[in-house]
Design a protein around this motif. Structure first.
Motif: not given
Length: 592
Positions: A44, A69, A80, A98
């Motif tokens: 992340w 998320e 994502d 993504e």
């Protein structure tokens, strides 16, 4: 479910304060009971820094929505990064991104489809076969289009793409191999050094901010099969003779439809248990019921632990459609510990005797049966008590009844008799049970049973017979139990011989990625009796190992003759020491 949501302005402020990784970790556990690994937190931090750079452009409106998320409803898939706003035509829009940290990939040539969608890349401690990130983003968009009602109602435009910020095209170009052109055309790819290009893609589709309005619609949209998906599945069974129902199959099917509609009307929880032996058409009923309940505007899935029948049904039902269109309708039972009560209108659980108490390698959840019943207003369990495979297989009629009672669910039970696959004869299965000494039946000989049943001493002769039968219909295969070591190095090599009996040599349970039951070359491989459970063949040749033998007028099962790599007998050795009678009963009735 949105784990993090805000505007572009909020995102930049939170990134400046280093708040987002902590917020994601906290919210993931709070909302999905998922513990985050250090590796994921690091990913992340890395990937979001790149998105921070991408959004550092004043011409991208500060009021655009940002989500991180996003858990796609009724799946374990998470998007994502999402950006939302309005496009140049004033339509509500969202960009699905993504994010990958990959630096290297290997191409994978798919033998089955013209569209190549897979790559090999380093993940964790090894190299794994995974979908191309562009296809992954595109598949998320397809699922959202198919199941989030507001996306269709509000005509929300979804634009997928993939951003591999560490991938240097100057060093390697496998990710853009021409075999992936179709994926990349549908879902653009951005790599290292292409921040300006990704910015232009965002600005092309988001002209105005929306202050998270589109994210709200996506988050709170009703989960139902879209009209386009319903139109597709309406044609799935038309003219498909493999899914034609007969006799009591039709009765049970009609009862499933009636009970599902009744549950929708009175909102009471119900559980149906349908018991049937091999060949009674349990899977035929299950697939028909799923398709027709979806057409009735209900949301649900077909569940089975064994991936092999799921893949075969997807292949046979999809026809000329993209398999991804219907793939999400078929699922394993491992994810339901994360679901909220009555998230689904219905769940149809095939091969329910294969359910486990806990899910997956890490034994998550409390009880798969309890979790399935909790997750759905109406749950159907198809069970054959004689087809348990693993030492830890947990599904039983008594357990279904117990868990239903604990949740105040009404229980309906049926038993299937007519044999669809087995020439319409209950007698054959009764003879099998008698011959295997599972129970005494009136069918102690083969009289009046019209089946081609033979005992062959030479496996080479058996192979020749099966190949000859396969030439007639394409539906003859050789199967064997787990009595030979399954060497990891040879699991995907068709030239590696797992089973060796004299001069007879064949590979077993080849991990080739294609469904064994329908792949063209699989007649030259030996399939696994475990993973082919529930599939249809015209002729089957079974190689019986030393774990099953006949001694002193008694059928003997010997788990010690199973391969060391066979996980299905783990725990049985200990049970033999502690409780020999119970262990013997389990070995006879669960593993065979």
């Amino acid at each position: 479910m949105l784990i993090y949501e805000g505007t572009k302005y909020d995102f930049k402020m939170d990134m400046d304060l280093d708040k987002i990784p902590h917020l994601l970790e906290e919210k993931l556990y709070e909302r999905m009971h998922i513990h985050t690994s250090k590796k994921e937190v690091t990913s992340w931090k890395n990937s979001l820094q790149y998105m921070y750079k991408v959004l550092n452009d004043p011409t991208i409106p500060d009021t655009c929505g940002v989500a991180i998320e996003y858990n796609i409803p009724k799946t374990n898939k998470r998007v994502d990064f999402i950006m939302s706003g309005y496009n140049h035509d004033g339509k509500a829009s969202a960009i699905i991104i993504e994010l990958k940290q990959w630096e290297r990939v290997e191409t994978v040539f798919n033998r089955e489809d013209l569209i190549n969608t897979e790559v090999m890349t380093a993940l964790g401690k090894g190299v794994h076969r995974v979908v191309h990130p562009c296809y992954q983003a595109w598949s998320y968009v397809q699922h959202m289009n198919d199941y989030i009602e507001e996306v269709g109602k509000k005509d929300i435009q979804l634009y997928p793409c993939a951003y591999l910020h560490n991938y240097d095209l100057k060093k390697e170009q496998n990710i853009i191999n021409p075999i992936y052109n179709t994926c990349i055309e549908k879902s653009p790819l951005f790599t290292q050094g292409e921040i300006p290009r990704l910015r232009e893609f965002i600005k092309k589709h988001l002209k105005q901010g929306d202050r998270k309005e589109v994210l709200f619609l996506i988050e709170n949209g009703r989960i139902r099969p879209s009209k386009s998906l319903q139109d597709c599945i309406s044609s799935m069974l038309d003219g498909n003779q493999e899914f034609t129902m007969l006799d009591t199959q039709k009765v049970v099917y009609e009862e499933i439809l009636y009970m599902a509609k009744l549950c929708q009307k009175d909102k009471k929880k119900r559980v149906m248990i349908a018991k049937g032996g091999s060949g009674t058409g349990k899977s035929v009923i299950a697939v028909n019921a799923m398709v027709n309940l979806l057409k009735e505007d209900m949301f649900g899935q077909y569940i089975t632990k064994n991936a092999a029948p799921r893949n075969v049904y997807i292949d046979r039902l999809a026809g000329k459609m993209k398999k991804n269109k219907i793939k999400s309708l078929f699922a394993a039972p491992d994810k339901f510990y994360q679901q909220q009560p009555n998230d689904y209108d219905f769940l149809i659980v095939d091969e329910a005797h294969r359910l486990r108490e806990k899910s997956g390698m890490f034994q998550k959840g409390e009880n798969q049966i309890q979790e399935l019943i909790s997750s759905s207003l109406f749950t159907v369990f198809f069970i054959d008590p004689y087809q348990r495979v693993h030492f830890r297989d947990f599904g039983s009629i008594s357990e279904f009844q117990k868990q239903a009672q604990l949740q105040n669910a009404e229980v309906i039970q049926y038993e299937l008799h007519s044999q669809f696959r087995c020439n319409g004869s209950d007698g054959y299965l009764a003879w099998i049970r008698n011959m295997l000494q599972l129970e005494e039946t009136a069918n102690f000989n083969f009289k009046d049973i019209s089946f081609d049943f033979r005992v062959i001493d030479d496996p080479n002769e058996l192979r020749a017979m099966i190949c000859e039968k396969n030439d007639e219909s394409g539906k003859a295969r050789i199967l064997a139990g787990y009595c030979w070591e399954w060497e990891k190095a040879g699991r995907s090599d068709p030239n590696h011989d797992d089973i060796v009996i004299g001069d007879f040599k064949m590979s077993w349970n080849l991990d080739a990625g294609d469904p064994y039951a329908i792949s063209q070359g699989s007649v030259h491989q030996v399939g696994c009796i475990h993973t082919t459970q529930g599939l249809e063949f015209d002729y089957v040749g079974v190689i019986i190992g030393e774990d099953l033998r006949y001694e002193n007028n008694e059928l003997v099962t010997d788990y010690r003759q199973r391969a060391k790599t066979d996980s299905s007998v783990k725990g049985l050795k200990k049970l033999y020491r502690e409780n020999p009678e119970k262990a013997k009963h389990i070995e006879r009735h669960r593993l065979y």
